[in-house]
Design a protein around this motif. Structure first.
Motif, PDB file in Angstrom:
ATOM      1  N   SER A   1       0.830  -1.200   0.000  1.00  0.00           N
ATOM      2  CA  SER A   1       0.000   0.000   0.000  1.00  0.00           C
ATOM      3  C   SER A   1       0.870   1.258   0.000  1.00  0.00           C
ATOM      4  CB  SER A   1      -0.889  -0.057   1.234  1.00  0.00           C
ATOM      5  OG  SER A   1      -1.778   1.005   1.250  1.00  0.00           O
ATOM      6  N   ARG A   2       1.928   1.249   0.821  1.00  0.00           N
ATOM      7  CA  ARG A   2       2.843   2.408   0.859  1.00  0.00           C
ATOM      8  C   ARG A   2       3.484   2.620  -0.509  1.00  0.00           C
ATOM      9  NH1 ARG A   2       4.455   0.279   5.776  1.00  0.00           N
ATOM     10  NH2 ARG A   2       6.291  -0.671   4.823  1.00  0.00           N
ATOM     11  N   ALA A   3       3.957   1.514  -1.105  1.00  0.00           N
ATOM     12  CA  ALA A   3       4.627   1.636  -2.398  1.00  0.00           C
ATOM     13  C   ALA A   3       3.653   2.145  -3.455  1.00  0.00           C
ATOM     14  CB  ALA A   3       5.205   0.291  -2.812  1.00  0.00           C
ATOM     15  N   ALA A   4       2.422   1.650  -3.419  1.00  0.00           N
ATOM     16  CA  ALA A   4       1.430   2.085  -4.405  1.00  0.00           C
ATOM     17  C   ALA A   4       1.177   3.583  -4.254  1.00  0.00           C
ATOM     18  CB  ALA A   4       0.143   1.294  -4.219  1.00  0.00           C
ATOM     19  N   ARG A   5       1.093   4.027  -3.012  1.00  0.00           N
ATOM     20  CA  ARG A   5       0.845   5.449  -2.769  1.00  0.00           C
ATOM     21  C   ARG A   5       2.014   6.285  -3.290  1.00  0.00           C
ATOM     22  NH1 ARG A   5       1.500   6.533   3.097  1.00  0.00           N
ATOM     23  NH2 ARG A   5       3.629   6.472   2.331  1.00  0.00           N
ATOM     24  N   ASP A   6       3.250   5.862  -2.943  1.00  0.00           N
ATOM     25  CA  ASP A   6       4.435   6.610  -3.374  1.00  0.00           C
ATOM     26  C   ASP A   6       4.471   6.710  -4.885  1.00  0.00           C
ATOM     27  OD1 ASP A   6       4.952   6.774  -0.769  1.00  0.00           O
ATOM     28  OD2 ASP A   6       6.770   5.529  -0.770  1.00  0.00           O
TER      29      ASP A   6
ATOM     30  N   VAL B   1      -6.455  -2.383  -2.288  1.00  0.00           N
ATOM     31  CA  VAL B   1      -5.169  -1.900  -1.782  1.00  0.00           C
ATOM     32  C   VAL B   1      -4.952  -0.462  -2.233  1.00  0.00           C
ATOM     33  CG1 VAL B   1      -2.687  -2.210  -1.880  1.00  0.00           C
ATOM     34  CG2 VAL B   1      -4.174  -4.196  -1.716  1.00  0.00           C
ATOM     35  N   VAL B   2      -5.210  -0.205  -3.530  1.00  0.00           N
ATOM     36  CA  VAL B   2      -4.995   1.137  -4.052  1.00  0.00           C
ATOM     37  C   VAL B   2      -5.964   2.112  -3.404  1.00  0.00           C
ATOM     38  CG1 VAL B   2      -5.020   2.541  -6.129  1.00  0.00           C
ATOM     39  CG2 VAL B   2      -4.129   0.239  -6.204  1.00  0.00           C
ATOM     40  N   GLY B   3      -7.202   1.685  -3.276  1.00  0.00           N
ATOM     41  CA  GLY B   3      -8.187   2.531  -2.637  1.00  0.00           C
ATOM     42  C   GLY B   3      -7.745   2.927  -1.247  1.00  0.00           C
ATOM     43  N   HIS B   4      -7.209   1.950  -0.532  1.00  0.00           N
ATOM     44  CA  HIS B   4      -6.733   2.233   0.808  1.00  0.00           C
ATOM     45  C   HIS B   4      -5.542   3.176   0.779  1.00  0.00           C
ATOM     46  CE1 HIS B   4      -4.882   1.451   4.734  1.00  0.00           C
ATOM     47  NE2 HIS B   4      -6.116   1.259   5.118  1.00  0.00           N
ATOM     48  N   ALA B   5      -4.611   2.923  -0.165  1.00  0.00           N
ATOM     49  CA  ALA B   5      -3.397   3.735  -0.231  1.00  0.00           C
ATOM     50  C   ALA B   5      -3.751   5.197  -0.514  1.00  0.00           C
ATOM     51  CB  ALA B   5      -2.474   3.196  -1.322  1.00  0.00           C
ATOM     52  N   LEU B   6      -4.754   5.405  -1.344  1.00  0.00           N
ATOM     53  CA  LEU B   6      -5.088   6.779  -1.728  1.00  0.00           C
ATOM     54  C   LEU B   6      -6.183   7.370  -0.857  1.00  0.00           C
ATOM     55  CD1 LEU B   6      -4.861   6.498  -5.597  1.00  0.00           C
ATOM     56  CD2 LEU B   6      -3.121   7.149  -3.941  1.00  0.00           C
ATOM     57  N   GLY B   7      -6.524   6.645   0.217  1.00  0.00           N
ATOM     58  CA  GLY B   7      -7.468   7.212   1.168  1.00  0.00           C
ATOM     59  C   GLY B   7      -8.906   7.228   0.683  1.00  0.00           C
ATOM     60  N   TRP B   8      -9.233   6.336  -0.256  1.00  0.00           N
ATOM     61  CA  TRP B   8     -10.604   6.327  -0.745  1.00  0.00           C
ATOM     62  C   TRP B   8     -11.524   5.457   0.079  1.00  0.00           C
ATOM     63  CZ3 TRP B   8      -8.878   5.580  -6.457  1.00  0.00           C
ATOM     64  CH2 TRP B   8      -8.510   6.841  -6.977  1.00  0.00           C
ATOM     65  N   ARG B   9     -10.902   4.637   0.929  1.00  0.00           N
ATOM     66  CA  ARG B   9     -11.778   3.729   1.677  1.00  0.00           C
ATOM     67  C   ARG B   9     -12.208   4.394   2.967  1.00  0.00           C
ATOM     68  NH1 ARG B   9     -13.153  -0.713   1.742  1.00  0.00           N
ATOM     69  NH2 ARG B   9     -11.988  -1.682   3.402  1.00  0.00           N
ATOM     70  N   GLU B  10     -13.470   4.195   3.284  1.00  0.00           N
ATOM     71  CA  GLU B  10     -13.996   4.881   4.452  1.00  0.00           C
ATOM     72  C   GLU B  10     -13.512   4.206   5.725  1.00  0.00           C
ATOM     73  OE1 GLU B  10     -16.513   2.898   2.594  1.00  0.00           O
ATOM     74  OE2 GLU B  10     -15.780   4.203   0.989  1.00  0.00           O
ATOM     75  N   ARG B  11     -13.631   2.856   5.720  1.00  0.00           N
ATOM     76  CA  ARG B  11     -13.268   2.141   6.949  1.00  0.00           C
ATOM     77  C   ARG B  11     -11.767   1.971   7.011  1.00  0.00           C
ATOM     78  NH1 ARG B  11     -15.030  -3.072   8.093  1.00  0.00           N
ATOM     79  NH2 ARG B  11     -14.983  -3.490   5.881  1.00  0.00           N
ATOM     80  N   ASP B  12     -11.198   2.206   8.176  1.00  0.00           N
ATOM     81  CA  ASP B  12      -9.741   2.147   8.287  1.00  0.00           C
ATOM     82  C   ASP B  12      -9.328   0.789   8.820  1.00  0.00           C
ATOM     83  OD1 ASP B  12      -7.191   3.040   8.085  1.00  0.00           O
ATOM     84  OD2 ASP B  12      -7.141   3.880  10.105  1.00  0.00           O
ATOM     85  N   ASP B  13      -9.685  -0.260   8.086  1.00  0.00           N
ATOM     86  CA  ASP B  13      -9.238  -1.579   8.531  1.00  0.00           C
ATOM     87  C   ASP B  13      -8.020  -2.001   7.717  1.00  0.00           C
ATOM     88  OD1 ASP B  13     -11.959  -3.325   6.860  1.00  0.00           O
ATOM     89  OD2 ASP B  13     -10.420  -1.935   6.165  1.00  0.00           O
ATOM     90  N   ALA B  14      -7.647  -3.252   7.862  1.00  0.00           N
ATOM     91  CA  ALA B  14      -6.446  -3.709   7.179  1.00  0.00           C
ATOM     92  C   ALA B  14      -6.614  -3.546   5.677  1.00  0.00           C
ATOM     93  CB  ALA B  14      -6.195  -5.169   7.515  1.00  0.00           C
ATOM     94  N   PRO B  15      -5.606  -3.050   4.989  1.00  0.00           N
ATOM     95  CA  PRO B  15      -5.739  -2.825   3.562  1.00  0.00           C
ATOM     96  C   PRO B  15      -5.910  -4.140   2.816  1.00  0.00           C
ATOM     97  CG  PRO B  15      -3.465  -2.498   4.253  1.00  0.00           C
ATOM     98  CD  PRO B  15      -4.268  -2.668   5.487  1.00  0.00           C
ATOM     99  N   GLY B  16      -6.805  -4.140   1.881  1.00  0.00           N
ATOM    100  CA  GLY B  16      -6.915  -5.255   0.938  1.00  0.00           C
ATOM    101  C   GLY B  16      -7.598  -6.490   1.466  1.00  0.00           C
ATOM    102  N   THR B  17      -7.868  -6.549   2.747  1.00  0.00           N
ATOM    103  CA  THR B  17      -8.497  -7.779   3.230  1.00  0.00           C
ATOM    104  C   THR B  17      -9.961  -7.535   3.541  1.00  0.00           C
ATOM    105  OG1 THR B  17      -7.802  -7.247   5.461  1.00  0.00           O
ATOM    106  CG2 THR B  17      -6.430  -8.745   4.211  1.00  0.00           C
TER     107      THR B  17
END
Lengths: 331, 465
Positions: free
Chosen positions: A189-194, A315-331
């Motif tokens: 997720s970090r790498a995708a964001r970077d 994963v990308v959604g989480h990396a870019l802050g598009w997901r509302e719920r802040d749970d584990a990315p991608g799972t």
């Protein structure tokens, strides 16, 4: 008592009993042999020989050059000769040790594929206790991983030899692997964001590529580290090779998932509606890196994903802050 | 030119069966059991299948597993990783299951197996899951003898047909008590024209069935003569050969048969069986194998007859009665009496009986499931090693001896399917009965077991999640 004859069913003296658990912990020779592992097809013999000979030529040439340099130094003054000789030897020694470590690591990475095949076989038809050698090897592999210890210990305290192999593997995934998956997904997720932000902001196309390649290599090393591999340069390259080799299959599965996501107005809608074209390019770069990261997880994980496959779009959604719920990315 | 033609009868039938299947799926998906917070499960099995031990261990595990989720890891997946709390209550309409007494016996020194339950009893568990506070679920557990379930077969037969089948089983080739059967039949023939002899003959038939049960036979009817139910004996019939039809005794027995069905069998199913949501059927396949070919064949027939009552969409009346039951879990018990390497075969041996087309829809729809289980694990698994030879073996204290007298058992390999007559091993299958292990430290946590959590997950996992 017949010498070495087969043992017939019946009641015997318990002195001849060897408990399974103890034997497994000792890595006893009684464990089933690791047959059934399929070796990869070997490359051409002549290609191998050619590469070795080429290496030998280069080594001989460099050796002569170095010997010449040392001799030249010795001709100037004997102490300088000794000093440069010692320097050369020390360099060779350090290089050998490093190469040995890398080679061992490469061999371990190569075993993952065999472990995955074995796990697939066990999932299809594994009786109770059949997975013990698999667990022993995976536990050894994970021993060096900082985050794996508690999970593996938890699994070992829970699992009895009575569980059928598929149940035991599912339990292993839940107890021991989910923590590692979480750490690996965070790295992806970090790498995708970077990469997404980097490519969106970079003025040059060539710089885009450099950012993505360098960041991806770092991500691959991080993900490999999450699953117990010492992240070295060669290991990352070897992994990259394996990842690319089986990326096609992973990509196929992901494309399906993303088409669905777009159809229901998930990521596609967000992209089209809220993000500028430039940032869209960045998001696609991030998505490609995330796909590479998940493929790396597939390549490093000793077990195929059982409960839930990580999804690129999440994963990308989480990396870019598009997901509302802040749970584990991608799972 | 393709003209329209009316559908053939076969096509209509297929369409109807497809529609029926969809309706059944929708019924189950709509959830007879899912989405409710109250579930009633039945636990049954023929004598010796390990019913009391299973029920005790199951309730004990649910009760104390919440504080030790690691002891029941596969169940912890369904009940939540943060554990749960459980309280045991009485059921209003049934006598209580003697849980405390059984747990006390198992954890005593020396430990004792619980005495068999030979009556209908039950209890209620309230489960509160930590990760879903305020969302309590209630699980009723009803334990009843499998022998009574066998009587369900009587609802599908008339008296002459039942008599023929029952006598054929008792007098089958290799059956262990044919002589006793013959002498009973002789007594019945003597009284062929005397209707008043019926009660005495039924009593004698009960003794005969007890002899057969002691010899290992399980497919015995009427089941209430084997495991008595209060008030049932006065209606119980006994089978008579077809050539006695027309006599006064035959008529009297046929009348008893009809009353037995109406006043014992049906009320039981309406009052108890029809209210169950899910059912566990325990089966001691290892004990049956050890007892020899005739007993094994009989036990398999009994298991199939037990499960006939759950067969889906076959028998209108029963379908109506058992509409609620949406899952039956068949467990081969006492798995710890063989090595772990044999579990797959053991499961296959039991599941293989139901591989035919008659059961295909039930298995396809996930209504019928199989596994192996040892509710309390009495043995340790490993190898015997001697003079360079080795073989999978188990170690434990034999039944009737103390912990000091541990023995090593190399059990026979479990066949994956019932062996043919000539493949039956000379000297039979070698198994042994074991005493319970030392459980003194387990009064407050689940007993060591094989697959008990997996069994609970198969039975309740979807409901609990």
């Amino acid at each position: 008592m017949t010498q070495g004859g087969p043992i017939e069913p019946g009641l015997y003296d318990p002195a001849d009993f060897v408990p399974r658990r103890k034997a497994a912990a000792q890595g006893d020779a009684l464990l089933p042999a690791e047959d059934g592992f399929v070796a990869a097809p070997r490359p051409s013999r002549w290609r191998r020989r050619f590469l070795w000979l080429l290496l030998a030529c280069i080594a001989a040439y460099s050796a002569m050059q170095v010997a010449g340099a040392v001799a030249a130094a010795a001709a100037i003054s004997p102490p300088l000769g000794w000093l440069s000789g010692a320097l050369v030897l020390a360099t060779i020694g350090a290089g050998t040790l490093w190469a040995r470590g890398e080679a061992a690591e490469l061999r371990r990475i190569a075993r993952v594929e065999a472990l995955q095949e074995e796990a697939t076989r066990l999932l299809a038809a594994g009786g109770a206790g059949a997975a013990e050698p698999w667990f022993a090897e995976v536990a050894r592999q994970l021993a060096a991983t900082p985050g794996a210890g508690p999970g593996v210990a938890r699994f070992q305290s829970m699992a009895t030899d009575g569980y059928a192999a598929p149940d035991a593997l599912a339990l292993f995934e839940r107890e021991a692997l989910l923590d590692l998956d979480r750490a690996a997904l965070a790295a992806v997720s970090r790498a995708a964001r970077d990469c997404a932000i980097g490519t969106a902001a970079s003025p040059l196309a060539a710089l885009d590529a450099a950012i993505v390649v360098l960041r991806s290599l770092r991500m691959i090393r991080e993900v490999a580290g999450c699953y117990g591999f010492r992240p070295g340069g060669f290991v990352a390259l070897a992994l990259m090779r394996r990842v690319l080799a089986n990326a096609a299959g992973v990509a196929g599965a992901d494309i399906l998932g993303e088409l669905t996501a777009e159809a229901i107005g998930g990521l596609g809608h967000k992209l089209a509606g809220t993000v500028s074209a430039r940032l869209g390019v960045g998001a696609f770069a991030g998505m490609r890196v995330a796909r590479l990261g998940i493929a790396t997880m597939h390549a490093c994980r000793p077990l195929p994903f059982l409960a839930q496959r990580p999804q690129v779009s999440r994963v990308v959604g989480h990396a870019l802050g598009w997901r509302e719920r802040d749970d584990a990315p991608g799972t | 030119m393709s003209a329209f033609r009316p559908p053939t009868l076969d096509e209509l039938r297929r369409a109807a069966s497809w529609l029926g299947g969809k309706a059944g799926e929708a019924w189950r998906a709509g959830g007879a059991a899912l989405g409710r917070n109250h579930l009633r499960i039945g636990i049954t099995g023929l004598s010796g299948a390990g019913k009391s031990v299973f029920t005790t261990a199951l309730v004990h595990a649910l009760r104390h597993g919440g504080a030790h989720p690691a002891a029941m890891p596969l169940l912890a997946g369904a009940l939540g990783p943060r554990g749960w709390t459980a309280t045991v209550e009485r059921l209003e309409d049934l006598p209580p299951f003697p849980l405390a007494r059984h747990v006390e016996g198992l954890t005593a020194d020396p430990p004792r197996w619980p005495e068999p339950t030979r009556e209908l009893c039950g209890l209620r568990l309230r489960l509160a899951r930590r990760h879903r506070p305020g969302d309590e679920v209630v699980l009723d557990i009803v334990d009843y003898p499998g022998e009574w379930l066998l009587d369900l077969e009587l609802l599908q037969l008339d008296y002459p047909a039942w008599s023929v089948a029952a006598l054929a089983r008792l007098g089958a080739e290799g059956a262990p008590c044919r002589e006793a059967v013959d002498s009973w039949l002789a007594r019945a023939r003597d009284a062929a024209s005397d209707a008043r002899a019926a009660p005495g003959l039924v009593e004698a038939h009960g003794e005969l069935l007890a002899t057969c049960a002691a010899a290992g036979l399980r497919h015995l009817q009427p089941g209430r003569l084997v495991v008595p139910q209060a008030g049932a004996a006065e209606f119980a019939p006994a089978p008579l050969p077809a050539d006695m039809a027309g006599g006064a005794l035959h008529a009297a027995m046929a009348a008893r048969f009809a009353r037995y069905r109406e006043e014992v069998v049906e009320p039981f199913y309406r009052a108890h069986f029809a209210r169950l949501d899910r059912q566990v059927v325990l089966f001691d396949a290892i004990g049956a194998l050890a007892a020899g070919e005739a007993v094994f064949a009989d036990a398999g027939g009994a298991l199939e007859a037990t499960l006939a009552s759950f067969r889906y969409r076959r028998i209108p009346l029963l379908d109506q009665l058992r509409r609620r039951i949406d899952r039956v879990l068949v467990l081969a018990t006492k798995a710890d009496h063989v090595t772990t390497t044999q579990y797959l075969n053991l499961r296959q041996l039991v599941a293989g009986r139901f591989s035919g087309t008659r059961w295909a829809d039930a298995i396809d729809e996930d209504m019928l499931r199989f596994d192996v289980v040892a509710a309390v694990r009495a043995t340790q698994d490993g190898w015997m090693r001697r003079d360079g030879a080795q073989r999978a073996a188990i170690c434990g204290a034999l039944k009737g001896t103390g912990e000091a007298a541990r023995r090593l058992l190399v059990p026979s390999d479990v066949p994956p399917e019932p062996p043919a007559r000539e493949a039956w091993p000379e000297g039979g299958f070698v198994y042994a009965a074991f005493a319970p292990p030392d459980l003194s430290g387990h009064a407050g946590k689940p007993f060591p077991n094989v697959n008990l959590d997996k069994a609970l997950d198969l039975l309740l996992g979807d409901w609990l999640r």
